[in-house]
Design an enzyme around this catalytic site. Structure first.
Site, PDB file in Angstrom:
ATOM      1  CB  SER A  65      -0.939  -0.070   1.201  1.00 34.16           C
ATOM      2  OG  SER A  65      -1.843   0.971   1.211  1.00 34.16           O
ATOM      3  CG  ASP A 280      -3.297   3.741  -1.045  1.00 33.75           C
ATOM      4  OD1 ASP A 280      -3.903   3.439  -2.096  1.00 33.75           O
ATOM      5  OD2 ASP A 280      -3.306   3.021  -0.029  1.00 33.75           O
ATOM      6  CG  ASP A 284      -6.353   0.279  -0.495  1.00 40.34           C
ATOM      7  OD1 ASP A 284      -5.556   1.237  -0.418  1.00 40.34           O
ATOM      8  OD2 ASP A 284      -6.273  -0.734   0.238  1.00 40.34           O
ATOM      9  CD  GLU A 375      -9.314   2.993   8.299  1.00 40.77           C
ATOM     10  OE1 GLU A 375      -9.094   2.584   9.434  1.00 40.77           O
ATOM     11  OE2 GLU A 375      -8.556   2.775   7.343  1.00 40.77           O
ATOM     12  N   GLY A 503      -1.579  -0.696  14.947  1.00 41.73           N
ATOM     13  CA  GLY A 503      -1.604  -2.094  14.553  1.00 41.73           C
ATOM     14  C   GLY A 503      -0.620  -2.378  13.431  1.00 41.73           C
ATOM     15  NE  ARG A 509      -1.176   4.964  13.792  1.00 39.95           N
ATOM     16  CZ  ARG A 509      -0.050   4.946  13.055  1.00 39.95           C
ATOM     17  NH1 ARG A 509       0.794   5.958  13.133  1.00 39.95           N
ATOM     18  NH2 ARG A 509       0.219   3.933  12.268  1.00 39.95           N
TER      19      ARG A 509
END
Ligand code: NG1
Ligand code: ZN
Length: 532
Positions: A65, A280, A284, A375, A503, A509
């Site tokens: 990705s 990206d 996706d 997201e 993850g 974060r």
């Protein structure tokens, strides 16, 4: 036939014996140097998964990705084009960490026993990969595993991640009443572009959209897509399409760069009035952006896309006279507070918040008639339930306006890739809505103003001690830390902050937002200090 001695004898040795693999939200992902052994085992897992599901076709996608070019990764796709069922992630991890032939066969036999797999069932696997230089070698390792496991397989070559998800669903639904489409790349383009043309019929075309493809697989695929649609209907300008020069992939460009840096890639000269977006590395994710007359950069991220899609679809079902169909939105804690406020207070749509990771969003979205999920980083899609699809398909129009709304809704169900977030499909969705409304990016952006926000990465000695609840918005461990965060947050107007372990990276974060930039930065900094 299933020959465990072939599996044992052809094993690819671990590249680094001390490396521990984990199948996380993004499958396996790391420096490509240690992934050959993993590909071999993922192939075996894909074969077992297919056998377990009576020979249904399983997908394997090789990509990392938005990660740097030297990384790579692999994830499995279940028969309906969804992410691998969560309960199988542990098998993936166990297989990947099996260090020799005997322990590998032992894990394979455990999986067979625990799932009562009939090993005589044939296994069907398809695979594809992105533009990374490590892909050809990793594909060979995968093929060795497929051969050892005796799987029937097809190499679909260079593809975007969502194209592979589409292909898996098409193959498994072929000949059924919910056939998803032609299982070819050509079929994908035809489905999307005809749906787009139907959705914007009779509306003037918008100005050119500049698409930063992150020097990845999205570039050749987007170019190919444009051959299927007249430039009178859609005009795109492909930018950052160098997939052959080493080191260019995701370098200072792409959706992740734009979202995290909150600026346009330096390679794009963007002036007021220009419409831009970035994919990206595996196409996706997508984010849109523009600059105002005074040169201010404005980002239209996943939250903005969700708001636009929810608004448009909710109004269409009203106009179509089928408002028994209810629209809902799924977000994560990273969604901007202003977007949640807009959805719940202005659009009056239900919003659920779930843990990070597309699988969580996808499953929650399935609970709505029309579930919009995104997201903030630009990964998302819209799911139509079987009932909603049926209502749209059989709706009878009483007026020309109703007819138009029903036609547009039906077009959207084909336009939107319902297996997974898809930059090309999402780009077409946004363009279809804006064309339909004849809206500029400024008009779209007016829905709400983002609260200033800051995402900080804190490297700690052990991120696993950070345990969360309430869709990752609160810490339960380390004890007492959440109370300290709450006390800090209370001091800021519109303050919100939360902490969770990543993850995909070895870090924690910290997210913060507040009424002003200065307050936001201050809050993020102070929470990060608590964590450190
Ligand atoms: P982690 O590293 O768990 O925060 C990141 C993204 C997710 C998702 C995954 C990839 C943020 C804050 N997190 O997860 O949204 O895209 O990578 O599956 O952007
Ligand atoms: Zn991606």
């Amino acid at each position: 036939t299933f020959d465990t001695s072939a599996i044992k004898n052809n094993i690819i040795a671990h590249e680094k014996s001390e490396f521990v693999y984990t199948y996380g939200t993004a499958g396996f992902r790391s420096n490509a140097d240690v992934l050959g052994s993993v590909m071999y085992k993922v192939a075996i897992l894909a074969a077992l998964r297919s056998k377990k599901l009576n020979g249904a076709t399983i997908g394997v996608m090789i990509t990392a990705s938005h990660n740097p070019e030297e990384d790579n990764g692999v994830k499995l796709v279940d028969p309906r084009g969804e992410m691998l069922e969560q309960s199988w992630e542990v098998y993936a991890t166990k297989l990947a960490n099996a260090k020799d032939g005997d322990s590998l066969v032992q894990v394979v036999q455990d999986v067979i026993a625990q799932n009562k797999i009939d090993v005589e069932t044939p296994a069907n696997v398809i695979y594809a990969y992105d533009t990374r230089p490590s892909c050809p070698h990793l594909v060979k390792c995968l093929e060795l595993g497929l051969k050892a496991a005796g799987a029937q397989s097809t190499n679909f070559g260079l593809k975007t991640t969502p194209m592979l998800h589409y292909l898996v669903r098409c193959i498994n639904t072929a000949g059924t009443s919910d056939a998803y489409g032609e299982p070819t790349e050509e079929g994908y383009y035809t489905k999307l572009t005809s749906a787009f043309s139907a959705a914007v019929k009779g509306k003037p075309r918008l100005s050119t959209l500049h698409v930063d493809c992150a020097n990845g697989v999205g570039a050749p695929k987007l170019r190919e897509m444009t051959k299927h649609i007249s430039s009178d209907v859609l005009s795109v300008d492909v930018v950052n399409e160098d997939i052959t020069t080493l080191g260019q992939l995701n370098k200072n460009c792409g959706a992740d760069y734009v979202k995290t840096q909150q600026r346009a890639p330096p390679s794009i000269s963007i002036k007021a009035g220009d419409r831009c977006c970035s994919f990206d590395g595996d196409a996706d994710r997508i984010v849109f952006y523009y600059v105002t007359e005074d040169g201010t950069f404005r980002l239209l991220d996943g939250d903005k896309i969700a708001g636009l899609a929810a608004l448009f679809i909710a109004e269409l079902v009203q106009e179509a006279g089928i408002d028994s169909i209810k629209v809902g939105v799924v977000q994560t804690a990273y969604a901007n507070g202003s977007s949640t406020n807009y959805l719940t207070k202005v659009l009056n749509v239900p919003v659920s918040c779930v843990s990070t990771g597309v699988k969580h969003l996808h499953h929650e979205a399935e609970k709505y008639d029309v579930g919009v999920y995104f997201e903030a980083n630009g990964h998302g899609t819209v799911l139509f339930s079987p009932d909603a699809l049926n209502i749209i398909k059989t709706a009878e129009a009483k007026t020309p306006a109703q007819k138009q709304a029903i036609t547009q809704l039906a077009a959207l169900t084909d336009l939107i890739n319902q297996t997974v977030g898809d930059a090309i499909s999402d780009m077409l969705l946004v363009e279809a809505i804006l064309t339909s409304r004849q809206w500029s990016f400024e008009e779209w952006d007016q829905a709400y103003t983002d609260l200033p926000n800051r995402l900080v990465k804190v490297v700690v000695s052990d991120r696993h001690i950070f345990k969360t609840t309430n869709a990752e918005r609160q810490l339960v461990e380390p004890a007492g830390l959440q109370a300290e965060i709450d006390a800090l947050v209370a001091k800021y107007s519109n303050g919100r902050s939360f902490v969770r372990a990543s993850g995909t990276e070895d870090a924690v974060r910290v997210y913060a937002e507040a009424a002003t930039r200065a307050e936001t930065d201050d809050l993020a900094f102070k929470v990060a200090q608590l964590v450190y």
